[in-house]
Design an enzyme around this catalytic site. Structure first.
Site, PDB file in Angstrom:
ATOM      1  N   SER A  19       0.834  -1.215   0.000  1.00 43.24           N
ATOM      2  CA  SER A  19       0.000   0.000   0.000  1.00 43.24           C
ATOM      3  C   SER A  19       0.862   1.256   0.000  1.00 43.24           C
ATOM      4  CB  SER A  19      -0.868   0.045   1.259  1.00 43.24           C
ATOM      5  OG  SER A  19      -1.806  -0.997   1.266  1.00 43.24           O
ATOM      6  N   TYR A 157      -9.900   4.027 -16.025  1.00 43.52           N
ATOM      7  CA  TYR A 157      -9.927   4.752 -14.743  1.00 43.52           C
ATOM      8  C   TYR A 157     -11.349   5.284 -14.499  1.00 43.52           C
ATOM      9  CZ  TYR A 157      -7.802   7.153 -10.788  1.00 43.52           C
ATOM     10  OH  TYR A 157      -7.471   7.550  -9.522  1.00 43.52           O
ATOM     11  N   LYS A 164     -11.644  11.690  -8.223  1.00 44.47           N
ATOM     12  CA  LYS A 164     -10.372  12.326  -7.841  1.00 44.47           C
ATOM     13  C   LYS A 164     -10.423  13.840  -8.090  1.00 44.47           C
ATOM     14  CE  LYS A 164      -7.828   8.845  -6.373  1.00 44.47           C
ATOM     15  NZ  LYS A 164      -7.632   8.647  -4.923  1.00 44.47           N
ATOM     16  N   ALA A 197      -5.521  -1.913  -4.722  1.00 53.18           N
ATOM     17  CA  ALA A 197      -6.534  -1.068  -5.370  1.00 53.18           C
ATOM     18  C   ALA A 197      -6.254  -0.970  -6.874  1.00 53.18           C
ATOM     19  CB  ALA A 197      -6.556   0.315  -4.733  1.00 53.18           C
TER      20      ALA A 197
HETATM   21  P1  NAP Z   1      -4.491  -0.085  -1.451  1.00 48.99           P
HETATM   22  O1  NAP Z   1      -3.248  -0.585  -0.843  1.00 48.99           O
HETATM   23  O2  NAP Z   1      -5.462  -1.087  -1.944  1.00 48.99           O
HETATM   24  O3  NAP Z   1      -5.177   0.950  -0.453  1.00 48.99           O
HETATM   25  C1  NAP Z   1      -6.511   1.374  -0.612  1.00 48.99           C
HETATM   26  C2  NAP Z   1      -7.080   1.439   0.763  1.00 48.99           C
HETATM   27  O4  NAP Z   1      -8.403   1.995   0.751  1.00 48.99           O
HETATM   28  C3  NAP Z   1      -7.185   0.052   1.402  1.00 48.99           C
HETATM   29  O5  NAP Z   1      -6.581   0.101   2.664  1.00 48.99           O
HETATM   30  C4  NAP Z   1      -8.683  -0.142   1.496  1.00 48.99           C
HETATM   31  O6  NAP Z   1      -9.064  -0.974   2.552  1.00 48.99           O
HETATM   32  C5  NAP Z   1      -9.101   1.284   1.743  1.00 48.99           C
HETATM   33  N1  NAP Z   1     -10.559   1.430   1.664  1.00 48.99           N
HETATM   34  C6  NAP Z   1     -11.376   1.194   0.601  1.00 48.99           C
HETATM   35  N2  NAP Z   1     -12.661   1.404   0.960  1.00 48.99           N
HETATM   36  C7  NAP Z   1     -12.643   1.782   2.273  1.00 48.99           C
HETATM   37  C8  NAP Z   1     -13.634   2.137   3.215  1.00 48.99           C
HETATM   38  N3  NAP Z   1     -14.940   2.166   2.899  1.00 48.99           N
HETATM   39  N4  NAP Z   1     -13.256   2.461   4.491  1.00 48.99           N
HETATM   40  C9  NAP Z   1     -11.960   2.434   4.839  1.00 48.99           C
HETATM   41  N5  NAP Z   1     -10.963   2.109   3.996  1.00 48.99           N
HETATM   42  C10 NAP Z   1     -11.301   1.781   2.721  1.00 48.99           C
HETATM   43  O7  NAP Z   1      -4.154   0.854  -2.732  1.00 48.99           O
HETATM   44  P2  NAP Z   1      -3.258   2.158  -2.927  1.00 48.99           P
HETATM   45  O8  NAP Z   1      -2.944   2.173  -4.377  1.00 48.99           O
HETATM   46  O9  NAP Z   1      -2.179   2.236  -1.930  1.00 48.99           O
HETATM   47  O10 NAP Z   1      -4.317   3.338  -2.679  1.00 48.99           O
HETATM   48  C11 NAP Z   1      -4.126   4.385  -1.737  1.00 48.99           C
HETATM   49  C12 NAP Z   1      -4.531   5.717  -2.365  1.00 48.99           C
HETATM   50  O11 NAP Z   1      -3.578   6.067  -3.370  1.00 48.99           O
HETATM   51  C13 NAP Z   1      -5.889   5.711  -3.054  1.00 48.99           C
HETATM   52  O12 NAP Z   1      -6.538   6.937  -2.803  1.00 48.99           O
HETATM   53  C14 NAP Z   1      -5.517   5.611  -4.522  1.00 48.99           C
HETATM   54  O13 NAP Z   1      -6.507   6.129  -5.382  1.00 48.99           O
HETATM   55  C15 NAP Z   1      -4.273   6.468  -4.505  1.00 48.99           C
HETATM   56  N6  NAP Z   1      -3.416   6.344  -5.688  1.00 48.99           N
HETATM   57  C16 NAP Z   1      -2.988   5.102  -6.077  1.00 48.99           C
HETATM   58  C17 NAP Z   1      -2.183   4.988  -7.193  1.00 48.99           C
HETATM   59  C18 NAP Z   1      -1.697   3.638  -7.660  1.00 48.99           C
HETATM   60  O14 NAP Z   1      -1.293   3.513  -8.823  1.00 48.99           O
HETATM   61  N7  NAP Z   1      -1.686   2.620  -6.828  1.00 48.99           N
HETATM   62  C19 NAP Z   1      -1.803   6.138  -7.916  1.00 48.99           C
HETATM   63  C20 NAP Z   1      -2.257   7.379  -7.465  1.00 48.99           C
HETATM   64  C21 NAP Z   1      -3.065   7.468  -6.360  1.00 48.99           C
HETATM   65  P3  NAP Z   1      -9.505  -2.485   2.178  1.00 48.99           P
HETATM   66  O15 NAP Z   1      -8.317  -3.131   1.557  1.00 48.99           O
HETATM   67  O16 NAP Z   1      -9.904  -3.043   3.485  1.00 48.99           O
HETATM   68  O17 NAP Z   1     -10.640  -2.374   1.222  1.00 48.99           O
END
Ligand code: NAP
Length: 260
Positions: A19, A157, A164, A197
């Site tokens: 994450s 997306y 976003k 995610a």
């Molecule tokens: P991740 O590890 O899957 O983290 C997403 C988190 O959101 C998980 O901990 C998930 O919990 C949580 N979540 C979802 N629904 C929820 C709810 N109702 N209540 C509480 N928690 C909830 O993925 P990540 O990529 O690190 O994402 C973190 C952030 O970075 C997100 O905002 C994402 O859009 C952003 N981001 C990601 C990327 C990329 O390429 N990965 C790029 C730019 C921005 P559960 O696992 O329990 O569902």
């Protein structure tokens, strides 16, 4: 002394050691911050508690951000444990899988649009509303994670793009609202990173390859790149920065056309 020595930071969104929130937590721990974590449900609670323990934290609190009662309980419990909060990291997003496949309209309906905006954008405002009281004495810093899909169109997306965009506007309104309390509000726009995610977005692997070839630094970013920038933005070194979306994407956002 670390950049965040003596500061207490709440980190949401740790689902695994891949994450982005985990990269943020590691960097903040290295810089001296004391950390608390949230997890969405009991299924993930044990995993998050184990990860928290690796960074010396025993404070991991359940909170599904789509439930107002959970958010109220989170800040009550946090307030019992900590007199003040210095930092709040929001790293949460969700949209139904069907909405992240095919074209924008393919899997889109009223409910998918609502859920994406509720969990991915409104939740930041809701956490800010619950958390700012704990920052009242000393001020603080809030940070969320966004993606360039808010401004440009990326395949699959889809509904996360408008969600976003809403999140980024929320950063600006919160910055204005909470600035007089000494609270700064910023976002990091991260390049694509393979996480749980991200694996829900159809064709994500191709997006990673494309970003690597097109970005000025000719590489993808890591959760440590994002974590280091997050530690800076939540530190006093960034005391004059608020309402800002900082790109941590190896420079991808400046490119018009990739090398031909
Ligand atoms: P991740 O590890 O899957 O983290 C997403 C988190 O959101 C998980 O901990 C998930 O919990 C949580 N979540 C979802 N629904 C929820 C709810 N109702 N209540 C509480 N928690 C909830 O993925 P990540 O990529 O690190 O994402 C973190 C952030 O970075 C997100 O905002 C994402 O859009 C952003 N981001 C990601 C990327 C990329 O390429 N990965 C790029 C730019 C921005 P559960 O696992 O329990 O569902």
């Amino acid at each position: 002394m670390g950049l965040l020595s003596g500061k207490r930071v709440l980190v949401t969104g740790v689902a695994s050691n891949r994450s982005i929130a985990w990269g943020v937590a590691r960097a903040m721990h290295r810089e001296g911050a004391e950390l608390a974590f949230t997890y969405q449900n009991e299924r993930l609670g044990e995993r998050v508690k184990k990860l928290a323990a690796e960074l010396g934290s025993t404070l991991a609190i359940g909170c599904d951000v789509s439930a107002d009662g959970d958010i109220d309980r989170l800040f009550h419990r946090l307030g019992d444990a900590w007199p003040d909060l210095d930092g709040l990291v929001h790293a949460i997003a969700f949209a139904p899988r069907e909405a992240l496949e095919g074209s924008f309209l393919t899997g889109l309906d009223r409910e998918a649009f609502r859920v994406a905006h509720d969990v991915s954008a409104y939740s930041f405002a809701a956490l800010a509303g619950g958390g700012h009281e704990l920052m009242r004495r000393n001020g603080g810093a809030m940070l969320t994670l966004t993606y360039l899909g808010s401004q440009r169109v990326f395949p699959s997306y889809n509904v996360m793009g408008p969600a976003k965009a809403s999140l980024e506007a929320t950063v600006r309104y919160l910055a204005e609202n909470l600035g007089p309390e000494g609270i700064r509000v910023n976002a990091i726009s991260a390049g694509p990173i393979r996480t749980l995610a991200a694996s829900g977005i159809s064709g994500f692997r191709k997006l990673l390859d494309h970003a690597q070839q097109a970005a000025p630094l000719r590489r993808n970013v890591t959760i440590d790149d994002v974590g280091n920038a997050a530690a800076f933005l939540c530190s006093d070194l960034a005391g004059g920065i608020t309402g800002e979306i900082t790109c941590v994407d190896a420079g991808y956002h400046v490119i018009g056309a990739p090398p031909l």
